[in-house]
Design a protein around this motif. Structure first.
Motif, PDB file in Angstrom:
ATOM      1  N   PRO A   1       0.686  -1.167   0.026  1.00  0.00           N
ATOM      2  CA  PRO A   1      -0.009   0.162   0.083  1.00  0.00           C
ATOM      3  C   PRO A   1       0.741   1.232   0.152  1.00  0.00           C
TER       4      PRO A   1
ATOM      5  N   LEU B   1      -4.506   5.708   4.016  1.00  0.00           N
ATOM      6  CA  LEU B   1      -4.840   5.035   2.671  1.00  0.00           C
ATOM      7  C   LEU B   1      -6.134   5.353   2.609  1.00  0.00           C
TER       8      LEU B   1
ATOM      9  N   VAL C   1     -10.316   4.558   1.759  1.00  0.00           N
ATOM     10  CA  VAL C   1     -10.766   3.180   1.794  1.00  0.00           C
ATOM     11  C   VAL C   1     -12.457   3.599   1.580  1.00  0.00           C
TER      12      VAL C   1
ATOM     13  N   MET D   1      -7.328   4.397   6.416  1.00  0.00           N
ATOM     14  CA  MET D   1      -6.617   3.472   7.405  1.00  0.00           C
ATOM     15  C   MET D   1      -5.080   3.892   7.340  1.00  0.00           C
TER      16      MET D   1
ATOM     17  N   LEU E   1      -4.695  -1.169   8.919  1.00  0.00           N
ATOM     18  CA  LEU E   1      -4.490  -2.012   7.826  1.00  0.00           C
ATOM     19  C   LEU E   1      -4.338  -3.512   8.294  1.00  0.00           C
TER      20      LEU E   1
ATOM     21  N   THR F   1      -7.252  -4.964  10.354  1.00  0.00           N
ATOM     22  CA  THR F   1      -8.408  -5.179   9.500  1.00  0.00           C
ATOM     23  C   THR F   1      -7.569  -6.552   9.010  1.00  0.00           C
ATOM     24  N   LEU F   2      -6.575  -6.810   8.572  1.00  0.00           N
ATOM     25  CA  LEU F   2      -6.295  -8.195   7.781  1.00  0.00           C
ATOM     26  C   LEU F   2      -6.413  -9.291   8.751  1.00  0.00           C
TER      27      LEU F   2
ATOM     28  N   TYR G   1     -10.470   1.078  11.176  1.00  0.00           N
ATOM     29  CA  TYR G   1     -10.023   2.578  10.393  1.00  0.00           C
ATOM     30  C   TYR G   1      -9.150   3.219  11.408  1.00  0.00           C
TER      31      TYR G   1
ATOM     32  N   MET H   1     -11.333  -7.845   0.120  1.00  0.00           N
ATOM     33  CA  MET H   1     -10.478  -6.654  -0.048  1.00  0.00           C
ATOM     34  C   MET H   1     -10.052  -6.579  -1.381  1.00  0.00           C
TER      35      MET H   1
ATOM     36  N   ILE I   1      -7.579  -3.852  -3.725  1.00  0.00           N
ATOM     37  CA  ILE I   1      -6.704  -2.571  -3.784  1.00  0.00           C
ATOM     38  C   ILE I   1      -6.636  -2.017  -5.275  1.00  0.00           C
TER      39      ILE I   1
ATOM     40  N   LEU J   1      -8.384   1.372  -1.128  1.00  0.00           N
ATOM     41  CA  LEU J   1      -8.897   0.219  -0.608  1.00  0.00           C
ATOM     42  C   LEU J   1     -10.267   0.303  -0.901  1.00  0.00           C
TER      43      LEU J   1
END
Length: 133
Positions: free
Chosen positions: A23, A31, A33, A49, A54, A57-58, A65, A89, A91, A98
């Motif tokens: 990213p 980033l 989103v 994010m 991020l 989130t993963l 966020y 998700m 990108i 994202l």
């Protein structure tokens, strides 16, 4: 706070066609989103994010966020119950935006004002805003 890091793409080909998530955070470390409803395609919200959000989130498969107004990580729904479970998700081509497809939990809403989507107002001809859920 955990300091998360992601690899930098070594070249344009790796950035645009490679298999590694690299990213490109902006100058503020953020980033963009866009969150949409996984079943309906409705745009629910736009947020940011940072690397830590991020990474969380993963790890959680739930949207986390970065709140610019509060300057902190924000696990969506932690207090409201509106958890956003990640279905997919994506990108964009230069890895600076994202798109997350989510299933909203709780009351199914995404907006802190009480609407299903944060995009509940329409800009009409004279520039006024009109609520249309």
């Amino acid at each position: 706070m955990t300091q998360a890091s992601f690899p930098t793409a070594p070249d344009k080909a790796a950035l645009e066609r490679g298999e590694i998530l690299s990213p490109r955070f902006d100058a503020n470390g953020l980033l963009a989103v866009v969150a949409t409803h996984a079943e309906t395609g409705e745009v629910l919200m736009f947020a940011h994010m940072n690397a830590e959000a991020l990474a969380q989130t993963l790890e959680l498969s739930e949207a986390v966020y970065f709140s610019r107004s509060r300057n902190e990580i924000w696990h969506k729904g932690a207090t409201s119950g509106q958890i956003q479970k990640i279905v997919e998700m994506r990108i964009d081509c230069d890895q600076d935006c994202l798109w997350i497809k989510v299933l909203p939990q709780g009351d199914g809403g995404a907006c802190h004002v009480g609407f299903r989507s944060c995009f509940y107002r329409v800009v009409v001809e004279d520039g006024r805003l009109v609520e249309r859920p």
